[in-house]
Scaffold this motif. Sequence first.
Motif, PDB file in Angstrom:
ATOM      1  N   VAL A   4       0.726  -1.457  -0.036  1.00 57.09           N
ATOM      2  CA  VAL A   4       0.046   0.101  -0.053  1.00 57.09           C
ATOM      3  C   VAL A   4       1.004   1.284  -0.007  1.00 57.09           C
ATOM      4  O   VAL A   4       1.776   0.847   0.613  1.00 57.09           O
ATOM      5  CB  VAL A   4      -1.007   0.035   1.206  1.00 57.09           C
ATOM      6  N   ILE A   5       0.591   2.330  -0.819  1.00 52.11           N
ATOM      7  CA  ILE A   5       1.376   3.718  -0.676  1.00 52.11           C
ATOM      8  C   ILE A   5       0.125   4.458  -0.544  1.00 52.11           C
ATOM      9  O   ILE A   5      -0.685   4.820  -1.366  1.00 52.11           O
ATOM     10  CB  ILE A   5       2.055   3.560  -2.330  1.00 52.11           C
ATOM     11  N   LEU A   6       0.881   5.446   0.288  1.00 52.96           N
ATOM     12  CA  LEU A   6      -0.158   6.098   0.691  1.00 52.96           C
ATOM     13  C   LEU A   6       0.119   7.922  -0.584  1.00 52.96           C
ATOM     14  O   LEU A   6       1.230   8.159   0.102  1.00 52.96           O
ATOM     15  CB  LEU A   6      -0.007   6.780   2.109  1.00 52.96           C
ATOM     16  N   LEU A   7      -0.720   7.849  -0.636  1.00 49.55           N
ATOM     17  CA  LEU A   7      -0.974   9.382  -1.762  1.00 49.55           C
ATOM     18  C   LEU A   7      -0.714  10.302  -1.545  1.00 49.55           C
ATOM     19  O   LEU A   7      -1.991  10.679  -1.310  1.00 49.55           O
ATOM     20  CB  LEU A   7      -1.557   8.607  -3.802  1.00 49.55           C
ATOM     21  N   SER A   8      -0.540  11.075  -1.829  1.00 50.37           N
ATOM     22  CA  SER A   8      -1.039  13.531  -1.693  1.00 50.37           C
ATOM     23  C   SER A   8      -1.426  13.382  -2.597  1.00 50.37           C
ATOM     24  O   SER A   8      -1.592  14.803  -2.670  1.00 50.37           O
ATOM     25  CB  SER A   8      -0.319  13.514  -0.302  1.00 50.37           C
ATOM     26  N   GLY A   9      -0.515  12.805  -3.783  1.00 48.87           N
ATOM     27  CA  GLY A   9      -0.527  13.807  -5.268  1.00 48.87           C
ATOM     28  C   GLY A   9       0.292  15.102  -5.155  1.00 48.87           C
ATOM     29  O   GLY A   9       0.846  15.693  -6.165  1.00 48.87           O
ATOM     30  N   GLY A  10       1.647  15.295  -4.005  1.00 44.21           N
ATOM     31  CA  GLY A  10       2.872  16.144  -3.886  1.00 44.21           C
ATOM     32  C   GLY A  10       4.222  15.090  -4.714  1.00 44.21           C
ATOM     33  O   GLY A  10       3.695  13.951  -4.827  1.00 44.21           O
ATOM     34  N   ILE A  11       5.004  15.752  -4.256  1.00 49.46           N
ATOM     35  CA  ILE A  11       6.522  16.049  -5.401  1.00 49.46           C
ATOM     36  C   ILE A  11       6.515  14.334  -4.813  1.00 49.46           C
ATOM     37  O   ILE A  11       7.271  13.284  -5.149  1.00 49.46           O
ATOM     38  CB  ILE A  11       7.885  16.412  -4.614  1.00 49.46           C
TER      39      ILE A  11
END
Length: 202
Positions: A4-11
């Motif tokens: 599972v990878i937690l994504l924020s949409g950031g760099i």
Amino acid sequence: MSDVILLSGGIESSTLLHMQPRQNQLLPVFIDYGQRAGAEEYRAALHQCKLLGLTLKKLDMAQTGHDFREGQSKKLHVPLPHRNLIALSLGLSYATQIGAGRILLALNLEDTQYYPSASSAFIDSFQAMANVLGNIEIATPLSSTSKAQIIQQGIALGVDYAHTYSCLLGYPLHCGHCPQCLHRREAFSQAGEQEPVGFYRA
């Protein structure tokens, strides 16, 4: 075993997403906790997932964020204190439900120095708790890497940073002046890279 990878949409999270071996089963997760920039962050995370043919899972905690803001004289852009605690707890529960073996969290070196819920002490403590509940690994592969170095790594991988989002205000164009925008601009400068003309409102 899947990750599972937690994504924020950031760099950082976008770079970490592109760093993963293609043969791994990767399950991207975006958490909406009522942050002001939530819609733009989700759009950026979704764009990065589509480029890689991945399906983005959205966990909706927006009402919780709105409830936290009640009674505040000044409404914070990020409503939940210690948001990594919330993100990792949800991520751990979701990973357990689907049988994943690892959770990837995109912390950079600066994060670990300035935010208690990004510190090595916090991550170690959370890992210890996760070990009590099961055998899911909490991985922070970028935690010893600066934001500027991460940008350089991402560019080498072909990451299109024009489709990432960092601004706290949530406008379609980055404001250019909030703390997150200033950190982003400084990191690009340190990396010796330039963003597209018109990327910032000012």
